[in-house]
Write a protein that holds these residues in place. Structure first.
Motif, PDB file in Angstrom:
ATOM      1  N   GLY A  28       0.803  -1.222   0.000  1.00  0.00           N
ATOM      2  CA  GLY A  28       0.000   0.000   0.000  1.00  0.00           C
ATOM      3  C   GLY A  28       0.826   1.257   0.000  1.00  0.00           C
ATOM      4  N   ALA A  29       1.605   1.426  -1.011  1.00  0.00           N
ATOM      5  CA  ALA A  29       2.494   2.574  -1.097  1.00  0.00           C
ATOM      6  C   ALA A  29       1.780   3.786  -1.697  1.00  0.00           C
ATOM      7  N   ALA A  30       2.271   4.961  -1.347  1.00  0.00           N
ATOM      8  CA  ALA A  30       1.816   6.210  -1.962  1.00  0.00           C
ATOM      9  C   ALA A  30       2.970   6.731  -2.805  1.00  0.00           C
ATOM     10  N   PHE A  31       2.688   7.117  -4.021  1.00  0.00           N
ATOM     11  CA  PHE A  31       3.735   7.519  -4.944  1.00  0.00           C
ATOM     12  C   PHE A  31       3.558   8.969  -5.342  1.00  0.00           C
ATOM     13  N   GLU A  32       4.689   9.612  -5.604  1.00  0.00           N
ATOM     14  CA  GLU A  32       4.674  10.978  -6.106  1.00  0.00           C
ATOM     15  C   GLU A  32       4.738  10.930  -7.622  1.00  0.00           C
ATOM     16  N   VAL A  33       3.971  11.791  -8.263  1.00  0.00           N
ATOM     17  CA  VAL A  33       3.983  11.886  -9.719  1.00  0.00           C
ATOM     18  C   VAL A  33       4.537  13.260 -10.077  1.00  0.00           C
ATOM     19  N   ASP A  34       5.497  13.288 -10.975  1.00  0.00           N
ATOM     20  CA  ASP A  34       6.085  14.538 -11.440  1.00  0.00           C
ATOM     21  C   ASP A  34       5.163  15.124 -12.516  1.00  0.00           C
ATOM     22  N   THR A 115       8.378   5.064 -14.527  1.00  0.00           N
ATOM     23  CA  THR A 115       7.776   4.237 -13.483  1.00  0.00           C
ATOM     24  C   THR A 115       8.863   3.717 -12.545  1.00  0.00           C
ATOM     25  N   ALA A 116       9.992   3.307 -13.122  1.00  0.00           N
ATOM     26  CA  ALA A 116      11.126   2.850 -12.299  1.00  0.00           C
ATOM     27  C   ALA A 116      11.611   3.974 -11.391  1.00  0.00           C
ATOM     28  N   ARG A 117      11.611   5.203 -11.907  1.00  0.00           N
ATOM     29  CA  ARG A 117      12.023   6.356 -11.099  1.00  0.00           C
ATOM     30  C   ARG A 117      11.086   6.541  -9.903  1.00  0.00           C
ATOM     31  N   MET A 118       9.786   6.323 -10.124  1.00  0.00           N
ATOM     32  CA  MET A 118       8.810   6.417  -9.034  1.00  0.00           C
ATOM     33  C   MET A 118       9.070   5.345  -7.976  1.00  0.00           C
ATOM     34  N   VAL A 119       9.394   4.140  -8.417  1.00  0.00           N
ATOM     35  CA  VAL A 119       9.680   3.044  -7.481  1.00  0.00           C
ATOM     36  C   VAL A 119      10.902   3.392  -6.643  1.00  0.00           C
ATOM     37  N   PHE A 120      11.973   3.853  -7.273  1.00  0.00           N
ATOM     38  CA  PHE A 120      13.189   4.195  -6.527  1.00  0.00           C
ATOM     39  C   PHE A 120      12.951   5.359  -5.576  1.00  0.00           C
ATOM     40  N   ALA A 121      12.183   6.351  -5.988  1.00  0.00           N
ATOM     41  CA  ALA A 121      11.867   7.472  -5.093  1.00  0.00           C
ATOM     42  C   ALA A 121      11.115   6.973  -3.872  1.00  0.00           C
ATOM     43  N   PHE A 122      10.188   6.047  -4.075  1.00  0.00           N
ATOM     44  CA  PHE A 122       9.458   5.482  -2.950  1.00  0.00           C
ATOM     45  C   PHE A 122      10.398   4.705  -2.033  1.00  0.00           C
ATOM     46  N   LEU A 123      11.289   3.889  -2.605  1.00  0.00           N
ATOM     47  CA  LEU A 123      12.210   3.094  -1.795  1.00  0.00           C
ATOM     48  C   LEU A 123      13.131   3.979  -0.964  1.00  0.00           C
ATOM     49  N   VAL A 124      13.613   5.070  -1.552  1.00  0.00           N
ATOM     50  CA  VAL A 124      14.473   6.008  -0.818  1.00  0.00           C
ATOM     51  C   VAL A 124      13.689   6.647   0.320  1.00  0.00           C
ATOM     52  N   GLU A 125      12.464   7.080   0.045  1.00  0.00           N
ATOM     53  CA  GLU A 125      11.622   7.694   1.084  1.00  0.00           C
ATOM     54  C   GLU A 125      11.332   6.700   2.205  1.00  0.00           C
ATOM     55  N   GLU A 126      11.033   5.469   1.830  1.00  0.00           N
ATOM     56  CA  GLU A 126      10.740   4.430   2.819  1.00  0.00           C
ATOM     57  C   GLU A 126      11.961   4.163   3.700  1.00  0.00           C
ATOM     58  N   ASP A 127      13.153   4.093   3.097  1.00  0.00           N
ATOM     59  CA  ASP A 127      14.385   3.902   3.867  1.00  0.00           C
ATOM     60  C   ASP A 127      14.646   5.087   4.788  1.00  0.00           C
ATOM     61  N   LYS A 130      12.308   4.826   7.759  1.00  0.00           N
ATOM     62  CA  LYS A 130      12.750   3.775   8.685  1.00  0.00           C
ATOM     63  C   LYS A 130      13.931   4.259   9.508  1.00  0.00           C
ATOM     64  N   TRP A 131      14.892   4.935   8.847  1.00  0.00           N
ATOM     65  CA  TRP A 131      16.063   5.439   9.549  1.00  0.00           C
ATOM     66  C   TRP A 131      15.637   6.472  10.595  1.00  0.00           C
ATOM     67  N   ALA A 132      14.735   7.384  10.218  1.00  0.00           N
ATOM     68  CA  ALA A 132      14.271   8.417  11.157  1.00  0.00           C
ATOM     69  C   ALA A 132      13.557   7.786  12.341  1.00  0.00           C
ATOM     70  N   GLU A 133      12.766   6.757  12.096  1.00  0.00           N
ATOM     71  CA  GLU A 133      12.066   6.073  13.181  1.00  0.00           C
ATOM     72  C   GLU A 133      13.055   5.388  14.122  1.00  0.00           C
ATOM     73  N   GLU A 134      14.075   4.759  13.564  1.00  0.00           N
ATOM     74  CA  GLU A 134      15.100   4.128  14.395  1.00  0.00           C
ATOM     75  C   GLU A 134      15.821   5.166  15.248  1.00  0.00           C
ATOM     76  N   GLU A 135      16.106   6.322  14.657  1.00  0.00           N
ATOM     77  CA  GLU A 135      16.762   7.403  15.398  1.00  0.00           C
ATOM     78  C   GLU A 135      15.863   7.904  16.536  1.00  0.00           C
TER      79      GLU A 135
END
Length: 168
Positions: A28-34, A115-127, A130-135
């Motif tokens: 259930g991801a939310a994606f940004e569209v340019d 579409t691949a760019r959208m996937v990578f942007a989502f993966l970076v945001e998700e990471d 996660k990092w911010a939550e761990e901090e």
């Protein structure tokens, strides 16, 4: 490929998949569209509304495929994902533009650069999230660790026998 599958593209490809194998965003991801990029694209000026709708549905469905951002190279599935009946003239009419920019890769699936760019942007945001939550969790654990009050002795264990003694 089984006999039931009818490939959209039959030529082989050495192009590597544009997203990592196994990438699964079906949670259930939310994606940004340019929007600016899309509005200035060649595609938006060439496509009819019907082709645009089919292309948008394919793009959206691709985000929830595995690997994310890909589509199966199957004429019937592509037609259904686009909202068309593969036997109808509608699919024959829109498929060229609906699949505009999609390329067959070496894993036998179709990928689109945007579409691949959208996937990578989502993966970076998700990471990043996660990092911010761990901090935050680490900072919270550090703040809530019990500290000795003034005038009270803190207990520590010694290595010899694990006996405790007061430290002042």
């Amino acid at each position: 490929m089984s006999a039931a599958l009818k490939p959209f593209i039959t030529a082989t490809s050495d192009l590597e998949p544009l997203t990592p194998p196994g990438t699964d965003l079906r949670h259930g991801a939310a994606f940004e569209v340019d929007i600016v990029h899309l509005l200035h694209s060649e595609f938006i000026h060439l496509a009819t509304n019907e082709e645009l709708g089919a292309a948008a549905r394919l793009c959206l469905h691709s985000l929830f495929q595995v690997p994310a951002g890909s589509l199966p190279n199957d004429e019937i599935i592509l037609a259904k994902l686009s909202g068309c009946d593969h036997r109808a003239k509608t699919w024959q009419r829109v498929r060229g533009m609906a699949l505009y920019g999609w390329a067959l890769c070496s894993d036998g699936r179709l990928y689109h650069q945007e579409t691949a760019r959208m996937v990578f942007a989502f993966l970076v945001e998700e990471d990043t999230q996660k990092w911010a939550e761990e901090e935050r969790n680490a900072a919270h654990a550090h703040r809530t660790r019990k500290k000795p009050r003034d005038g009270q002795a803190a207990e520590t264990s010694t290595q010899a026998g694990g006996r405790r003694h007061a430290v002042h």
